[in-house]
Design an enzyme around this catalytic site. Structure first.
Site, mmCIF file in Angstrom:
data_model
loop_
_atom_site.group_PDB
_atom_site.id
_atom_site.type_symbol
_atom_site.label_atom_id
_atom_site.label_comp_id
_atom_site.label_asym_id
_atom_site.label_seq_id
_atom_site.Cartn_x
_atom_site.Cartn_y
_atom_site.Cartn_z
ATOM 1 N N TYR A 85 0.634 -1.363 -0.142
ATOM 2 C CA TYR A 85 0.041 -0.040 0.001
ATOM 3 C C TYR A 85 1.119 1.351 -0.242
ATOM 4 O O TYR A 85 0.533 2.358 -0.790
ATOM 5 C CB TYR A 85 -0.800 0.136 1.125
ATOM 6 N N PHE A 137 -7.938 21.782 -24.601
ATOM 7 C CA PHE A 137 -7.876 20.248 -24.892
ATOM 8 C C PHE A 137 -9.327 20.032 -23.763
ATOM 9 O O PHE A 137 -9.292 20.685 -22.666
ATOM 10 C CB PHE A 137 -6.816 19.543 -24.391
ATOM 11 N N ASP A 228 1.503 20.521 -20.415
ATOM 12 C CA ASP A 228 0.891 19.184 -20.611
ATOM 13 C C ASP A 228 1.708 18.351 -21.265
ATOM 14 O O ASP A 228 2.111 18.550 -22.423
ATOM 15 C CB ASP A 228 -0.485 19.277 -21.543
ATOM 16 N N LYS A 271 0.067 7.736 -23.452
ATOM 17 C CA LYS A 271 0.314 8.323 -24.753
ATOM 18 C C LYS A 271 1.826 7.903 -24.778
ATOM 19 O O LYS A 271 2.342 6.780 -24.881
ATOM 20 C CB LYS A 271 0.059 9.354 -25.211
ATOM 21 N N ARG A 395 -13.242 15.700 -34.050
ATOM 22 C CA ARG A 395 -12.538 16.507 -32.993
ATOM 23 C C ARG A 395 -12.889 17.744 -33.699
ATOM 24 O O ARG A 395 -12.271 18.644 -34.276
ATOM 25 C CB ARG A 395 -11.151 16.510 -33.392
ATOM 26 N N PHE A 462 -19.074 14.710 -26.306
ATOM 27 C CA PHE A 462 -18.643 14.007 -27.478
ATOM 28 C C PHE A 462 -18.280 12.621 -26.990
ATOM 29 O O PHE A 462 -18.706 11.675 -28.036
ATOM 30 C CB PHE A 462 -17.448 14.384 -28.015
#
Ligand code: F0G
Length: 470
Positions: A85, A137, A228, A271, A395, A462
């Protein structure tokens, strides 16, 4: 000072072909259902590719998020999970990997990118403050708004023009930012939200010169820059390719130089970092870290696991190390560019130059007869699925959502359908099949009609909205 953009990887790297720096050890069968079954599946999904079952999809280009293939080293790492943990050894490996490759001092793991966005937004934005960023974004802006912030787009104008060949369409328009600061005052600005590459602009990069100038501007006004970093390794590739003085620097060195100009970063590790789930937040400031380390306990889990299993953190630490290798990123972007070249040769309208993670079809030029309020990009995603079972993502106006004040649609200049390439998953032959299907849909474009929205969720519509054919 920038170099001209090479049209093919061959032009950049000499006459010899490039190939992936790996071979395939395990395969997953694919299946294509019939056109009749696809029609039925599409109707059941309300013409929204997010609502399709993956079993009904042939080639899945919905997203590059969490859809990559892990290496044998990462899979071996999964067996080394320390599922304690608190204080798991895998956390310390992750922390070391982030410190080494990204250079930030303090690391907080999160379950994925938006978990990190939530934490940074809640700690670094005071209600009413502005958050300038290089294009919005979806999840990033929503978390900024939920924290009481007001997002302001300060990206250069070229980013909104799919045909502009500007080599760094992700750059911040410094004059626009300066103007905002003088209008509202620096104390009314939470931080600069800088993404590299810029997803919604087509995976477009930010130059080193731009972040360096941004750093100077922010230092003058006492402002912080948070990155980001979701696709920042891909951003480093474009700097290496296009910016004077970087051709001989490694991707890892460029990544560090970029991060050293910022105060912290959040990451969707699904990513660039080559894992199926995971994220992190990293900052230099001790006091901010203290707050983040406290808040993560409320929403994600203890600060040494943040919603991840030990094995996930191990795969992530190894993924970070693999992701910054030059031959990896060259093959990754080489594959995206290969698909872009096929479509460009057939004069199919796509965002130029081709970016890092995806091909973005320009639905405005694809369907000039479909008005934006009839969802041309959503329509194109549906048509592509019908033609071949290839799944893509809208998009455009559906993704942009509504203005929280007026309630009207945001109507973005870019109305795009994204063919997103997962990392290390599909082959060049798959790319050929994709290009041929896009061509078939393009040839039938004049008969195609738009959609209307019949169900609209409150947040990030979306993902779950439903449509009917007009
Ligand atoms: N920032 C960027 C630039 C992203 O592309 C994403 C996710 C996030 C943050 C949020 O991260 O999904 O791990 O919570 N983009 C995915 C996409 C969903 O398909 O582009 P997450």
């Amino acid at each position: 000072m920038t170099h001209p953009i090479p049209q093919t990887m061959g032009q950049q790297f000499g006459r010899r072909s490039w190939a992936e720096p790996w071979k395939i050890k395990m395969v997953e069968p694919l299946r294509m259902i019939s056109r009749k079954e696809r029609q039925r599946a599409l109707e059941a999904a309300g013409y929204n590719t997010f609502l399709l079952r993956s079993d009904d999809v042939y080639i899945d280009l919905l997203t590059d998020s969490g859809t990559g293939a892990m290496s044998d080293r990462q899979w071996a790492g999964m067996m080394l999970g320390d599922e304690a943990y608190a204080g798991s050894r895998n956390f310390y490996h992750l922390e070391e990997a982030v410190r080494t490759q990204y250079g930030f001092r303090h690391v907080v793991p999160t379950h994925q990118g938006r978990g990190a966005e939530h934490l940074i937004s809640q700690t670094a934005i005071k209600p009413g403050q502005f958050v300038p960023g290089n294009m919005y974004f979806t999840t990033t802006r929503l978390h900024q708004e939920l924290a009481g912030g007001v997002f302001v787009d300060v990206i250069i104008d070229e980013a909104h023009d799919p045909a502009s060949l500007h080599p760094f369409k992700g750059n911040v328009d410094l004059a626009r930012l300066e103007d905002l600061i003088s209008r509202v005052g620096a104390e009314q600005i939470a931080y600069i939200s800088l993404a590299g590459t810029v997803n919604m602009a087509g995976g477009q990069p930010v130059s080193m010169a731009n972040i360096r100038a941004l750093r100077q501007l922010c230092d003058r006004h006492g402002l912080r820059i948070f990155l980001d970093a979701t696709r920042l390794v891909e951003n480093a590739f474009f700097i290496q390719e296009r910016e004077q003085g970087y051709a001989d620097k490694s991707i890892a060195a460029i990544l560090r130089e970029f991060c050293d100009l910022a105060d912290g970063a959040w990451m969707s590790a699904k990513k660039d970092n080559l894992v199926n789930i995971g994220g992190w937040l990293a900052v230099n400031d001790d006091a901010l870290f203290d707050e983040l380390r406290n808040l993560v306990v409320v929403y994600e889990g203890l600060h040494t696991y943040g919603g991840l299993a030990g094995r996930d953190m191990e795969a992530l630490a190894i993924g970070i190390e693999e992701s910054v290798q030059d031959d990896h990123i060259r093959a990754r972007i080489g594959q995206v560019r290969y698909l872009g070249e096929l479509l460009t040769d057939w004069e199919i309208p796509i965002v130029q130059p081709v970016g890092g993670h995806a091909i973005f079809l320009d639905a405005r030029r694809f369907y000039p007869h479909i008005p934006q309020d009839e969802f041309p990009a959503q329509t194109l995603a549906a048509e592509l699925y019908l033609d071949s079972g290839i799944r893509s993502m809208e998009r455009g106006i559906a993704s942009a959502g509504r203005d929280p004040k007026t309630g009207d649609h945001h109507r973005p200049k870019l109305e795009l359908t994204r063919l997103t390439i997962p990392r290390r998953v599909y082959t060049q032959a798959h790319m050929d099949v994709v290009a041929e299907s896009v061509k078939a849909v393009f040839d039938g474009r004049e008969q195609t009609r738009g959609l209307r929205m019949v169900y609209e969720p409150k947040y990030l519509r979306f993902f779950q909205a439903r449509f009917e054919r007009l």
